[in-house]
Scaffold this motif. Structure first.
Motif, PDB file in Angstrom:
ATOM      1  N   ALA A  25     -16.713   2.398   1.288  1.00  0.00           N
ATOM      2  CA  ALA A  25     -17.543   1.343   1.864  1.00  0.00           C
ATOM      3  C   ALA A  25     -17.413   0.094   1.023  1.00  0.00           C
ATOM      4  O   ALA A  25     -17.386   0.153  -0.193  1.00  0.00           O
ATOM      5  CB  ALA A  25     -19.011   1.797   1.907  1.00  0.00           C
ATOM      6  N   THR A  26     -17.285  -1.028   1.682  1.00  0.00           N
ATOM      7  CA  THR A  26     -17.205  -2.294   0.960  1.00  0.00           C
ATOM      8  C   THR A  26     -18.104  -3.294   1.643  1.00  0.00           C
ATOM      9  O   THR A  26     -18.478  -3.129   2.791  1.00  0.00           O
ATOM     10  CB  THR A  26     -15.766  -2.852   0.943  1.00  0.00           C
ATOM     11  N   THR A  27     -18.423  -4.320   0.929  1.00  0.00           N
ATOM     12  CA  THR A  27     -19.211  -5.396   1.502  1.00  0.00           C
ATOM     13  C   THR A  27     -18.555  -6.706   1.141  1.00  0.00           C
ATOM     14  O   THR A  27     -17.709  -6.761   0.260  1.00  0.00           O
ATOM     15  CB  THR A  27     -20.653  -5.399   0.946  1.00  0.00           C
ATOM     16  N   SER A  28     -18.954  -7.762   1.805  1.00  0.00           N
ATOM     17  CA  SER A  28     -18.367  -9.053   1.471  1.00  0.00           C
ATOM     18  C   SER A  28     -18.764  -9.504   0.073  1.00  0.00           C
ATOM     19  O   SER A  28     -18.194 -10.416  -0.471  1.00  0.00           O
ATOM     20  CB  SER A  28     -18.775 -10.106   2.505  1.00  0.00           C
ATOM     21  N   ALA A  29     -19.745  -8.821  -0.537  1.00  0.00           N
ATOM     22  CA  ALA A  29     -20.161  -9.171  -1.890  1.00  0.00           C
ATOM     23  C   ALA A  29     -19.315  -8.465  -2.944  1.00  0.00           C
ATOM     24  O   ALA A  29     -19.412  -8.749  -4.116  1.00  0.00           O
ATOM     25  CB  ALA A  29     -21.631  -8.803  -2.094  1.00  0.00           C
ATOM     26  N   GLN A  30     -18.458  -7.525  -2.501  1.00  0.00           N
ATOM     27  CA  GLN A  30     -17.614  -6.810  -3.450  1.00  0.00           C
ATOM     28  C   GLN A  30     -16.650  -7.776  -4.116  1.00  0.00           C
ATOM     29  O   GLN A  30     -16.088  -8.643  -3.482  1.00  0.00           O
ATOM     30  CB  GLN A  30     -16.838  -5.724  -2.720  1.00  0.00           C
ATOM     31  N   THR A  31     -16.459  -7.617  -5.406  1.00  0.00           N
ATOM     32  CA  THR A  31     -15.568  -8.528  -6.126  1.00  0.00           C
ATOM     33  C   THR A  31     -14.133  -8.050  -6.063  1.00  0.00           C
ATOM     34  O   THR A  31     -13.863  -6.877  -5.868  1.00  0.00           O
ATOM     35  CB  THR A  31     -15.992  -8.663  -7.603  1.00  0.00           C
ATOM     36  N   CYS A  32     -13.229  -8.970  -6.230  1.00  0.00           N
ATOM     37  CA  CYS A  32     -11.816  -8.655  -6.324  1.00  0.00           C
ATOM     38  C   CYS A  32     -11.229  -9.524  -7.424  1.00  0.00           C
ATOM     39  O   CYS A  32     -11.859 -10.467  -7.875  1.00  0.00           O
ATOM     40  CB  CYS A  32     -11.115  -8.838  -4.984  1.00  0.00           C
ATOM     41  N   PRO A  33     -10.022  -9.219  -7.888  1.00  0.00           N
ATOM     42  CA  PRO A  33      -9.490  -9.813  -9.107  1.00  0.00           C
ATOM     43  C   PRO A  33      -9.589 -11.320  -9.273  1.00  0.00           C
ATOM     44  O   PRO A  33     -10.031 -11.770 -10.300  1.00  0.00           O
ATOM     45  CB  PRO A  33      -8.028  -9.357  -9.096  1.00  0.00           C
ATOM     46  N   HIS A  87       3.488  -9.942  -4.683  1.00  0.00           N
ATOM     47  CA  HIS A  87       2.632  -8.969  -3.985  1.00  0.00           C
ATOM     48  C   HIS A  87       1.293  -9.624  -3.640  1.00  0.00           C
ATOM     49  O   HIS A  87       0.735 -10.357  -4.449  1.00  0.00           O
ATOM     50  CB  HIS A  87       2.403  -7.747  -4.878  1.00  0.00           C
ATOM     51  N   ILE A  88       0.793  -9.347  -2.432  1.00  0.00           N
ATOM     52  CA  ILE A  88      -0.515  -9.867  -2.039  1.00  0.00           C
ATOM     53  C   ILE A  88      -1.391  -8.703  -1.587  1.00  0.00           C
ATOM     54  O   ILE A  88      -0.928  -7.775  -0.929  1.00  0.00           O
ATOM     55  CB  ILE A  88      -0.394 -10.938  -0.929  1.00  0.00           C
ATOM     56  N   GLU A  89      -2.643  -8.733  -2.014  1.00  0.00           N
ATOM     57  CA  GLU A  89      -3.633  -7.753  -1.585  1.00  0.00           C
ATOM     58  C   GLU A  89      -4.725  -8.481  -0.826  1.00  0.00           C
ATOM     59  O   GLU A  89      -5.077  -9.611  -1.154  1.00  0.00           O
ATOM     60  CB  GLU A  89      -4.218  -7.032  -2.790  1.00  0.00           C
ATOM     61  N   TYR A  90      -5.256  -7.806   0.208  1.00  0.00           N
ATOM     62  CA  TYR A  90      -6.287  -8.379   1.058  1.00  0.00           C
ATOM     63  C   TYR A  90      -7.525  -7.499   1.046  1.00  0.00           C
ATOM     64  O   TYR A  90      -7.423  -6.274   1.055  1.00  0.00           O
ATOM     65  CB  TYR A  90      -5.808  -8.451   2.509  1.00  0.00           C
ATOM     66  N   TRP A  91      -8.686  -8.141   1.034  1.00  0.00           N
ATOM     67  CA  TRP A  91      -9.975  -7.477   1.191  1.00  0.00           C
ATOM     68  C   TRP A  91     -10.644  -8.144   2.388  1.00  0.00           C
ATOM     69  O   TRP A  91     -11.221  -9.233   2.265  1.00  0.00           O
ATOM     70  CB  TRP A  91     -10.841  -7.653  -0.054  1.00  0.00           C
ATOM     71  N   ASP A  92     -10.573  -7.502   3.541  1.00  0.00           N
ATOM     72  CA  ASP A  92     -11.137  -8.079   4.753  1.00  0.00           C
ATOM     73  C   ASP A  92     -12.661  -8.041   4.703  1.00  0.00           C
ATOM     74  O   ASP A  92     -13.247  -7.105   4.148  1.00  0.00           O
ATOM     75  CB  ASP A  92     -10.641  -7.290   5.969  1.00  0.00           C
ATOM     76  N   ASP A  93     -13.293  -9.041   5.293  1.00  0.00           N
ATOM     77  CA  ASP A  93     -14.761  -9.109   5.293  1.00  0.00           C
ATOM     78  C   ASP A  93     -15.400  -7.935   6.033  1.00  0.00           C
ATOM     79  O   ASP A  93     -16.572  -7.649   5.825  1.00  0.00           O
ATOM     80  CB  ASP A  93     -15.237 -10.420   5.912  1.00  0.00           C
ATOM     81  N   PHE A  96     -11.969  -3.347   5.358  1.00  0.00           N
ATOM     82  CA  PHE A  96     -10.701  -2.681   5.105  1.00  0.00           C
ATOM     83  C   PHE A  96      -9.841  -3.495   4.153  1.00  0.00           C
ATOM     84  O   PHE A  96     -10.084  -4.659   3.903  1.00  0.00           O
ATOM     85  CB  PHE A  96      -9.946  -2.360   6.403  1.00  0.00           C
ATOM     86  N   THR A  97      -8.847  -2.830   3.594  1.00  0.00           N
ATOM     87  CA  THR A  97      -7.927  -3.490   2.673  1.00  0.00           C
ATOM     88  C   THR A  97      -6.505  -3.368   3.210  1.00  0.00           C
ATOM     89  O   THR A  97      -6.205  -2.487   4.005  1.00  0.00           O
ATOM     90  CB  THR A  97      -7.987  -2.865   1.269  1.00  0.00           C
ATOM     91  N   ALA A  98      -5.647  -4.262   2.764  1.00  0.00           N
ATOM     92  CA  ALA A  98      -4.241  -4.244   3.155  1.00  0.00           C
ATOM     93  C   ALA A  98      -3.446  -4.924   2.060  1.00  0.00           C
ATOM     94  O   ALA A  98      -4.013  -5.487   1.118  1.00  0.00           O
ATOM     95  CB  ALA A  98      -4.056  -4.969   4.491  1.00  0.00           C
ATOM     96  N   ASP A  99      -2.134  -4.874   2.177  1.00  0.00           N
ATOM     97  CA  ASP A  99      -1.305  -5.573   1.209  1.00  0.00           C
ATOM     98  C   ASP A  99      -0.025  -6.043   1.877  1.00  0.00           C
ATOM     99  O   ASP A  99       0.217  -5.760   3.043  1.00  0.00           O
ATOM    100  CB  ASP A  99      -1.015  -4.711  -0.015  1.00  0.00           C
ATOM    101  N   GLY A 100       0.766  -6.783   1.127  1.00  0.00           N
ATOM    102  CA  GLY A 100       2.021  -7.297   1.648  1.00  0.00           C
ATOM    103  C   GLY A 100       2.920  -7.758   0.523  1.00  0.00           C
ATOM    104  O   GLY A 100       2.522  -7.751  -0.640  1.00  0.00           O
ATOM    105  N   GLU A 101       4.125  -8.149   0.884  1.00  0.00           N
ATOM    106  CA  GLU A 101       5.115  -8.618  -0.081  1.00  0.00           C
ATOM    107  C   GLU A 101       5.784  -9.875   0.450  1.00  0.00           C
ATOM    108  O   GLU A 101       6.076  -9.978   1.645  1.00  0.00           O
ATOM    109  CB  GLU A 101       6.203  -7.558  -0.304  1.00  0.00           C
ATOM    110  N   PHE A 102       6.032 -10.807  -0.450  1.00  0.00           N
ATOM    111  CA  PHE A 102       6.799 -12.007  -0.142  1.00  0.00           C
ATOM    112  C   PHE A 102       8.220 -11.771  -0.633  1.00  0.00           C
ATOM    113  O   PHE A 102       8.425 -11.437  -1.802  1.00  0.00           O
ATOM    114  CB  PHE A 102       6.212 -13.226  -0.854  1.00  0.00           C
ATOM    115  N   ARG A 103       9.196 -11.915   0.265  1.00  0.00           N
ATOM    116  CA  ARG A 103      10.603 -11.787  -0.106  1.00  0.00           C
ATOM    117  C   ARG A 103      11.388 -12.889   0.585  1.00  0.00           C
ATOM    118  O   ARG A 103      11.344 -12.983   1.816  1.00  0.00           O
ATOM    119  CB  ARG A 103      11.168 -10.427   0.297  1.00  0.00           C
TER     120      ARG A 103
END
Length: 118
Positions: A25-33, A87-93, A96-103
């Motif tokens: 469970a996550t909330t929009s108040a959860q912190t990320c790096p 590398h990119i990481e996402y924390w959706d409001d 859910f979380t997701a990630d991606g790569e720039f190439r």
């Protein structure tokens, strides 16, 4: 699973083809790096990224947020992001979380290929 109790931290689940996947469970108040005053105003990946057909438009904002539009639906997904190298990481409001790569100036994210909008 009868009689099994799960931690309150595991509130979201997804059932796909009979497989149960639990999400924390996550909330929009959860912190990320990089949320603490580390804006990406001059970061080379800030800007609009679009699929070849233009259906999905993924904007990386300078305040470590993103806004993704899908078809006619503006702001279909919004949340925080953090870029480390390519590398990119996402924390959706919504949680859910997701990630991606720039190439080679192409963003590969969630099975999609997005190109920088000129």
């Amino acid at each position: 699973m009868q009689g099994t109790k799960f931690s309150i931290y595991w509130k979201r689940l997804l059932v796909v083809a009979g497989i149960i996947i639990f999400y924390p469970a996550t909330t929009s108040a959860q912190t990320c790096p990089n949320m603490e005053n580390e804006a990406m105003a001059d970061h080379p990946y800030v800007g609009m990224w679009v699929t070849e057909d233009g259906r999905i438009r993924h904007e990386l904002l300078p305040n470590n947020r993103y806004d993704e539009a899908r078809g006619e639906r503006e702001s279909a997904y919004q949340g925080r992001d953090h870029v480390t190298g390519h590398h990119i990481e996402y924390w959706d409001d919504t949680g859910f979380t997701a990630d991606g790569e720039f190439r080679d100036d192409v963003l590969y994210h969630g099975g999609m290929v997005l190109y920088r909008e000129e």
